[in-house]
Design an enzyme around this catalytic site. Structure first.
Site, PDB file in Angstrom:
ATOM      1  N   ARG A  41       0.803  -1.221   0.000  1.00  0.00           N
ATOM      2  CA  ARG A  41       0.000   0.000   0.000  1.00  0.00           C
ATOM      3  C   ARG A  41       0.842   1.280   0.000  1.00  0.00           C
ATOM      4  O   ARG A  41       0.326   2.383  -0.064  1.00  0.00           O
ATOM      5  CB  ARG A  41      -0.971  -0.031   1.199  1.00  0.00           C
ATOM      6  CG  ARG A  41      -2.087  -1.047   1.010  1.00  0.00           C
ATOM      7  CD  ARG A  41      -2.727  -1.485   2.314  1.00  0.00           C
ATOM      8  NE  ARG A  41      -1.946  -2.519   3.003  1.00  0.00           N
ATOM      9  CZ  ARG A  41      -2.362  -3.169   4.088  1.00  0.00           C
ATOM     10  NH1 ARG A  41      -3.545  -2.892   4.604  1.00  0.00           N
ATOM     11  NH2 ARG A  41      -1.599  -4.096   4.660  1.00  0.00           N
ATOM     12  N   ASP A  73       6.184  -2.644  11.387  1.00  0.00           N
ATOM     13  CA  ASP A  73       5.532  -1.405  10.941  1.00  0.00           C
ATOM     14  C   ASP A  73       4.790  -0.717  12.093  1.00  0.00           C
ATOM     15  O   ASP A  73       3.778  -0.064  11.894  1.00  0.00           O
ATOM     16  CB  ASP A  73       4.593  -1.686   9.758  1.00  0.00           C
ATOM     17  CG  ASP A  73       3.448  -2.643  10.102  1.00  0.00           C
ATOM     18  OD1 ASP A  73       3.386  -3.124  11.257  1.00  0.00           O
ATOM     19  OD2 ASP A  73       2.616  -2.913   9.217  1.00  0.00           O
ATOM     20  N   GLY A  76      -6.767  -6.937  12.542  1.00  0.00           N
ATOM     21  CA  GLY A  76      -7.400  -8.209  12.874  1.00  0.00           C
ATOM     22  C   GLY A  76      -8.367  -8.038  14.042  1.00  0.00           C
ATOM     23  O   GLY A  76      -8.031  -7.426  15.064  1.00  0.00           O
ATOM     24  N   ALA A 118      34.077  37.596  -3.534  1.00  0.00           N
ATOM     25  CA  ALA A 118      32.888  37.076  -4.218  1.00  0.00           C
ATOM     26  C   ALA A 118      33.292  36.337  -5.488  1.00  0.00           C
ATOM     27  O   ALA A 118      34.199  36.758  -6.207  1.00  0.00           O
ATOM     28  CB  ALA A 118      31.966  38.223  -4.571  1.00  0.00           C
TER      29      ALA A 118
HETATM   30  C1  UD1 Z   1      -1.232  -7.733  10.940  1.00  0.00           C
HETATM   31  C2  UD1 Z   1      -2.089  -8.749  11.672  1.00  0.00           C
HETATM   32  C3  UD1 Z   1      -3.359  -8.066  12.155  1.00  0.00           C
HETATM   33  C4  UD1 Z   1      -3.019  -6.890  13.036  1.00  0.00           C
HETATM   34  C5  UD1 Z   1      -2.064  -5.937  12.325  1.00  0.00           C
HETATM   35  C6  UD1 Z   1      -1.571  -4.902  13.312  1.00  0.00           C
HETATM   36  C7  UD1 Z   1      -1.613 -10.875  10.592  1.00  0.00           C
HETATM   37  C8  UD1 Z   1      -2.137 -11.937   9.695  1.00  0.00           C
HETATM   38  N1  UD1 Z   1      -2.424  -9.831  10.786  1.00  0.00           N
HETATM   39  O1  UD1 Z   1      -1.956  -7.350   9.780  1.00  0.00           O
HETATM   40  O2  UD1 Z   1      -4.142  -8.972  12.886  1.00  0.00           O
HETATM   41  O3  UD1 Z   1      -4.197  -6.204  13.401  1.00  0.00           O
HETATM   42  O4  UD1 Z   1      -0.939  -6.636  11.797  1.00  0.00           O
HETATM   43  O5  UD1 Z   1      -0.789  -3.930  12.731  1.00  0.00           O
HETATM   44  O6  UD1 Z   1      -0.544 -10.975  11.105  1.00  0.00           O
HETATM   45  N2  UD1 Z   1       5.638  -9.605   7.256  1.00  0.00           N
HETATM   46  C9  UD1 Z   1       6.700 -10.463   7.061  1.00  0.00           C
HETATM   47  N3  UD1 Z   1       6.551 -11.522   6.238  1.00  0.00           N
HETATM   48  C10 UD1 Z   1       5.386 -11.797   5.598  1.00  0.00           C
HETATM   49  C11 UD1 Z   1       4.302 -10.917   5.797  1.00  0.00           C
HETATM   50  C12 UD1 Z   1       4.458  -9.834   6.647  1.00  0.00           C
HETATM   51  O7  UD1 Z   1       7.785 -10.259   7.618  1.00  0.00           O
HETATM   52  O8  UD1 Z   1       5.333 -12.787   4.873  1.00  0.00           O
HETATM   53  C13 UD1 Z   1       5.815  -8.436   8.148  1.00  0.00           C
HETATM   54  C14 UD1 Z   1       5.554  -7.110   7.460  1.00  0.00           C
HETATM   55  O9  UD1 Z   1       6.766  -6.553   6.955  1.00  0.00           O
HETATM   56  C15 UD1 Z   1       4.974  -6.242   8.569  1.00  0.00           C
HETATM   57  C16 UD1 Z   1       4.370  -7.251   9.538  1.00  0.00           C
HETATM   58  O10 UD1 Z   1       4.859  -8.527   9.189  1.00  0.00           O
HETATM   59  O11 UD1 Z   1       5.955  -5.481   9.247  1.00  0.00           O
HETATM   60  C17 UD1 Z   1       2.855  -7.254   9.473  1.00  0.00           C
HETATM   61  O12 UD1 Z   1       2.443  -7.543   8.160  1.00  0.00           O
HETATM   62  P1  UD1 Z   1       1.267  -6.737   7.457  1.00  0.00           P
HETATM   63  O13 UD1 Z   1       1.092  -7.270   6.108  1.00  0.00           O
HETATM   64  O14 UD1 Z   1       1.467  -5.289   7.624  1.00  0.00           O
HETATM   65  O15 UD1 Z   1       0.044  -7.222   8.358  1.00  0.00           O
HETATM   66  P2  UD1 Z   1      -1.324  -6.493   8.574  1.00  0.00           P
HETATM   67  O16 UD1 Z   1      -2.179  -6.727   7.393  1.00  0.00           O
HETATM   68  O17 UD1 Z   1      -1.104  -5.109   8.993  1.00  0.00           O
HETATM   69 CA    CA Z   2       0.618  -3.820   9.097  1.00  0.00          CA
END
Ligand code: UD1
Ligand code: CA
Length: 460
Positions: free
Chosen positions: A18, A107, A144, A387
């Site tokens: 995003r 994040d 979530g 200058a």
């Molecule tokens: C996640 C949670 C959600 C929560 C939210 C809070 C899950 C499935 N959902 O959603 O319940 O409310 O965070 O902010 O976990 N990442 C990896 N490897 C991957 C995928 C993600 O390292 O394969 C890392 C991303 O870089 C990120 C973090 O995990 O820093 C969270 O991933 P993101 O995709 O942002 O999860 P959300 O959809 O925000």
């Molecule tokens: Ca997130």
């Protein structure tokens, strides 16, 4: 906490779709520092060197930005979800021999040391197999959803995409913050049972809750209200809001400590900058990196600096740009001054408008007041640079040095073709192109003689 050992895992492997960027989301900056900087700072007091990081998308950029943590970075080759990220790190976590593993989404940059310590303290007391932090923000957005049974016990976290009101009823507004503490021995038996049967086709770390409850493990959720500190950042708007909250906090602290700030709504100071009481700043301006403003330093509006050290009573006038440089006491820069890396000004030196200085030392009371370029040079105390003076330091391949002694006077529009030396108290005639050494006290002038020729017969 002697009886309680925990390591930490930062999830930083995702792309951050995003944000529409080629760089990983966790390197997007707030007040000039990447998101991950803040997460690491919050974790350091509790975990010291027991911090693992999952990297994946743009991994090399992450490890390069944080060399101190790169040794414990674990590569998640394909980003198949937060649960898969944990699976990828699991061997390393078990290898650390810690009883608990604290997991945090990379994040979540506003998280602070205290929230981490308080959460660990709660886990240490109740020894749950799986604990996580929940928040109740005004807008549940894509977070979530936390499901509790009638007795108030958590039973699951259901991702927004997968939430079906007909199954779970209306959402309570309580959501998952993405911060967990897992008992390694308990989660070991659940982790590899995760499936990716959901709307995203990903392995969710959040499904561990459901699995743990099914197996009668002890699951607890700690609600932390609607604090913005625990909000994950997924898009530019959330980034902007978090950055704004952080900026306000830092500026408020500086005001409280005795820094005078004009137009404070537009003053942006990074978390690593040090501003002494008695310094004075006018907005809009940006003070980033490890910049230091000592007492009595004045920074006028529209100045931008990073890693600049501004000593007592120095003035940085409007529209100046400073990077990795030192400005001595009583010095003055700008308006429209540019100090590039390696520029050092000693006490009382002056760099005026449209003057650029790079990798150069200006001794005490040196003045370069207008339209000048000084690169790879050393200039002795009290010398005046007229200058339009230019150090010609680059021949297209290599850089060369210009050394000027004390008390010299360089006439306007002089080209100093480096390598070249100008002695102390030397005088260079305006418009000269200097290619040879000028000794102490000599006058050098190198310009074609002026010839005046009568153009037509004029009455005398
Ligand atoms: C996640 C949670 C959600 C929560 C939210 C809070 C899950 C499935 N959902 O959603 O319940 O409310 O965070 O902010 O976990 N990442 C990896 N490897 C991957 C995928 C993600 O390292 O394969 C890392 C991303 O870089 C990120 C973090 O995990 O820093 C969270 O991933 P993101 O995709 O942002 O999860 P959300 O959809 O925000
Ligand atoms: Ca997130």
């Amino acid at each position: 906490m002697e009886d309680f050992s925990a390591c930490a895992l930062v999830l930083a492997g995702g792309k951050g779709t995003r944000m529409h960027s080629d760089m990983p989301k966790v390197l997007k900056t707030l007040l000039g520092e990447p998101m991950l900087h803040y997460v690491y700072k919050a974790l350091e007091p509790s975990f010291a060197d027991r911090i693992f990081t999952i990297v994946g998308f743009g991994a090399e950029h992450v490890t390069k930005a944080f060399p101190d943590y790169s040794e414990r970075c674990i590569l998640q080759k394909e980003q198949l979800g937060t649960g898969h990220a944990l699976q990828t790190a699991w061997e390393s976590i078990k290898g650390s021999d810690c009883e608990y593993c604290f997991v945090i989404n990379g994040d979540t940059p506003l998280v602070n040391r205290k929230s981490v310590i308080d959460f660990l303290e709660a886990v240490r007391e109740d020894r749950a197999d799986l604990s996580f932090i929940t928040i109740t923000p005004e807008e549940p957005n894509q977070f979530g959803r936390v499901i509790r049974n009638k007795a108030g016990q958590v039973t699951a976290i259901v991702e927004a995409k997968d939430y079906d009101e007909s199954v779970y009823g209306p959402a309570s507004g309580e959501v998952n913050a993405g911060i967990y503490c897992l008992k390694v021995s308990a989660v070991d038996s659940l982790l590899f049972s995760l499936t990716n049967e959901n709307r995203s086709g990903e392995y969710y770390i959040t499904d561990l809750v459901d699995l743990a409850v099914e197996r009668d493990l002890n699951v607890t959720a700690v609600n932390c209200g609607n604090s913005i500190d625990l909000m994950g950042i997924n898009n530019p708007l959330e980034l902007a809001k978090a950055e704004s909250a952080l900026r306000e906090r830092i500026v408020a602290e500086l005001l409280e400590q005795g820094v005078v700030i004009h137009n404070y709504e537009n003053v942006v100071v990074g978390p690593r900058a040090e501003v002494a009481p008695g310094a004075e700043i006018s907005g809009p301006c940006q003070i980033f990196g490890k910049s230091i403003l000592q007492t009595g330093a004045i920074v006028e509006a529209n100045v931008c600096m990073r890693d600049a050290n501004i000593s007592q009573n120095a003035t940085i006038r409007s529209f100046s740009h400073l990077e990795s440089c030192e400005v001595g006491p009583e010095c003055s820069v700008g308006p429209y001054g540019r100090l590039r890396p390696g520029a050092v000004m000693e006490r009382g030196a002056k760099v005026g408008n449209f003057v650029e200085v790079k990798k150069s030392r200006l001794g005490p009371e040196v003045k370069a007041s207008h339209l000048t370029y000084l690169g790879d040079s050393e200039i002795g105390a009290g010398t005046n640079i007229g200058a339009g003076t230019i150090t010609c330091n680059y021949d297209g391949k290599n850089k060369f040095k210009t050394v000027i002694g004390e008390g010299a006077f360089i006439g306007s529009n002089t080209a100093l073709v480096a390598p070249v030396e100008i002695g102390a108290d030397a005088l260079i005639g305006a418009g000269s192109t200097i290619t040879k050494k000028v000794k102490d006290g000599e006058l050098a002038i190198s310009r074609s003689k002026q010839v005046n020729i009568r153009r037509r017969n004029e009455k005398s």
